[in-house]
Design an enzyme around this catalytic site. Structure first.
Site, mmCIF file in Angstrom:
data_model
loop_
_atom_site.group_PDB
_atom_site.id
_atom_site.type_symbol
_atom_site.label_atom_id
_atom_site.label_comp_id
_atom_site.label_asym_id
_atom_site.label_seq_id
_atom_site.Cartn_x
_atom_site.Cartn_y
_atom_site.Cartn_z
ATOM 1 N N MET A 1 -12.608 -5.734 5.733
ATOM 2 C CA MET A 1 -10.905 -4.569 6.551
ATOM 3 C C MET A 1 -11.173 -5.276 7.321
ATOM 4 O O MET A 1 -11.969 -5.510 8.518
ATOM 5 C CB MET A 1 -12.235 -3.640 6.890
ATOM 6 C CG MET A 1 -12.276 -2.396 5.509
ATOM 7 S SD MET A 1 -10.580 -2.387 4.008
ATOM 8 C CE MET A 1 -9.675 -1.595 5.526
ATOM 9 N N HIS B 1 -8.647 0.872 -3.967
ATOM 10 C CA HIS B 1 -9.759 0.678 -2.712
ATOM 11 C C HIS B 1 -10.148 2.603 -2.991
ATOM 12 O O HIS B 1 -9.077 3.265 -2.477
ATOM 13 C CB HIS B 1 -9.026 0.410 -1.499
ATOM 14 C CG HIS B 1 -9.403 0.318 -0.609
ATOM 15 N ND1 HIS B 1 -9.364 0.023 0.557
ATOM 16 C CD2 HIS B 1 -10.461 0.312 -0.174
ATOM 17 C CE1 HIS B 1 -10.197 0.245 1.611
ATOM 18 N NE2 HIS B 1 -10.989 0.213 0.885
ATOM 19 N N SER C 1 0.961 -1.119 0.328
ATOM 20 C CA SER C 1 -0.249 0.074 0.088
ATOM 21 C C SER C 1 0.558 0.702 0.588
ATOM 22 O O SER C 1 1.566 1.339 0.716
ATOM 23 C CB SER C 1 -1.227 0.162 1.648
ATOM 24 O OG SER C 1 -1.638 1.011 1.158
ATOM 25 N N MET D 1 -9.022 8.093 0.176
ATOM 26 C CA MET D 1 -9.771 8.759 0.326
ATOM 27 C C MET D 1 -10.342 9.950 0.585
ATOM 28 O O MET D 1 -9.747 10.981 0.767
ATOM 29 C CB MET D 1 -9.216 8.520 2.415
ATOM 30 C CG MET D 1 -8.386 7.431 2.684
ATOM 31 S SD MET D 1 -7.623 6.990 4.172
ATOM 32 C CE MET D 1 -6.969 5.766 3.108
ATOM 33 N N HIS E 1 -1.398 -1.121 -4.103
ATOM 34 C CA HIS E 1 -2.750 -1.337 -3.267
ATOM 35 C C HIS E 1 -2.983 0.553 -3.786
ATOM 36 O O HIS E 1 -1.450 0.779 -2.614
ATOM 37 C CB HIS E 1 -2.837 -1.738 -2.130
ATOM 38 C CG HIS E 1 -4.202 -1.110 -2.003
ATOM 39 N ND1 HIS E 1 -4.994 -2.066 -2.099
ATOM 40 C CD2 HIS E 1 -4.976 -0.433 -1.014
ATOM 41 C CE1 HIS E 1 -6.446 -1.926 -1.356
ATOM 42 N NE2 HIS E 1 -5.954 -0.905 -0.563
ATOM 43 N N ASP F 1 -4.814 3.484 -2.082
ATOM 44 C CA ASP F 1 -5.532 4.093 -1.498
ATOM 45 C C ASP F 1 -6.455 5.373 -1.176
ATOM 46 O O ASP F 1 -5.660 6.379 -1.286
ATOM 47 C CB ASP F 1 -5.406 3.915 0.341
ATOM 48 C CG ASP F 1 -5.504 2.806 0.589
ATOM 49 O OD1 ASP F 1 -6.458 1.495 0.699
ATOM 50 O OD2 ASP F 1 -4.160 2.019 1.802
ATOM 51 N N MET G 1 -12.216 4.423 -1.137
ATOM 52 C CA MET G 1 -13.003 5.098 0.351
ATOM 53 C C MET G 1 -13.827 6.271 0.574
ATOM 54 O O MET G 1 -13.017 7.093 0.928
ATOM 55 C CB MET G 1 -12.007 5.123 1.579
ATOM 56 C CG MET G 1 -11.390 3.074 2.285
ATOM 57 S SD MET G 1 -9.966 3.628 3.019
ATOM 58 C CE MET G 1 -8.646 3.973 1.910
ATOM 59 N N GLY H 1 -3.577 -4.087 8.908
ATOM 60 C CA GLY H 1 -2.219 -4.396 9.744
ATOM 61 C C GLY H 1 -1.909 -6.243 9.563
ATOM 62 O O GLY H 1 -0.991 -6.204 10.211
ATOM 63 N N ASP I 1 -7.296 -6.224 4.304
ATOM 64 C CA ASP I 1 -6.495 -4.395 4.695
ATOM 65 C C ASP I 1 -6.376 -4.468 5.694
ATOM 66 O O ASP I 1 -7.514 -3.659 6.123
ATOM 67 C CB ASP I 1 -7.239 -4.037 3.330
ATOM 68 C CG ASP I 1 -6.283 -2.363 3.669
ATOM 69 O OD1 ASP I 1 -5.077 -2.165 4.198
ATOM 70 O OD2 ASP I 1 -6.867 -1.664 2.717
ATOM 71 N N GLY J 1 -9.640 3.844 7.423
ATOM 72 C CA GLY J 1 -9.116 5.544 6.664
ATOM 73 C C GLY J 1 -7.945 5.666 7.343
ATOM 74 O O GLY J 1 -7.922 6.695 7.130
#
Length: 226
Positions: free
Chosen positions: A139, A68, A11, A39, A35, A37, A70, A179, A177, A144
């Protein structure tokens, strides 16, 4: 239960944005997907990159983009990411009134379609929609923010989906996605995950490419059919 070979998707949320092209090239020969993200400071409180960055970054790497979203109103924005060359465009079930119609639009635009399920969203209402999708992103944190701790209880959703996929003989990637690192990827793989988003575990390592190889090896050894 047969699980496809693992996909490792670093990511860029965890990358150094001042040298983003270099950070991407550092994993280019090791990673399967990149990946991305997106947002919007509305669906989630954070604000990251948007379509212009994805368009410019597309020229910097051969890696398939796993975008992805969001964001609110994904129907308005998602096809643009497909047009920009994204391999897979995933949007949140919680933000879309007609996920199947949007999945159809994404496929028509040349991308694979992904559905994302946030931490507090049950999976059961969406199981019957899965034949319309190529990827289901579950998730394992609250969507977020990067750097959160993995929530192992979310793997109950993975197990339910994997059984559903096997029973229906569906061609669907199950992605997680949040941790994912050397100490969590094995339990995720054992539950039936076959695509793994890893941020800090890759870009926080001294050698990001080696970190990708290590994560893939751990996932391969823990997969149910290994």
């Amino acid at each position: 239960m047969t699980v496809p070979p693992p996909i490792i998707a670093p990511s860029i949320l965890a990358a150094d944005f001042s040298r983003l092209a270099e950070e991407v090239r550092a994993v280019e020969d090791a990673a399967d997907w990149l990946h991305v993200d997106v947002m919007d400071n509305h669906f989630v409180p954070n604000l990251t990159i948007g379509l212009p960055v994805v368009q410019s970054l597309r020229a910097a790497t051969k890696l398939p983009f796993d975008v992805h979203l969001m964001i609110m109103d994904p129907k308005r924005w998602a096809p643009g990411y497909a047009d920009a060359g994204a391999y897979n465009v995933t949007f949140h079930a919680e933000a879309c009134d007609d996920p199947v119609a949007l999945a159809r639009d994404l496929r028509a635009a040349g991308a694979r379609a992904g559905l994302a399920i946030d931490r507090d969203t049950p999976i059961e209402p969406y199981l019957d929609l899965l034949p319309s999708f190529d990827t289901l992103l579950i998730m394992t944190i609250k969507a977020g923010f990067g750097g959160q701790r993995f929530i192992p209880q979310m793997l109950d959703k993975v197990r339910a989906v994997r059984q559903h996929v096997a029973a229906g003989h569906l061609d669907l990637r199950i992605e997680v996605d949040g941790g994912i690192a050397a100490d969590t990827i094995e339990q995720a793989a054992a539950a039936g995950v076959d695509a793994f988003v890893a941020g800090t575990a890759v870009y926080g390592a001294d050698d990001p490419a080696e970190a990708v190889h290590r994560l893939r090896g751990l996932a391969e050894r823990a997969a149910p059919d290994a």
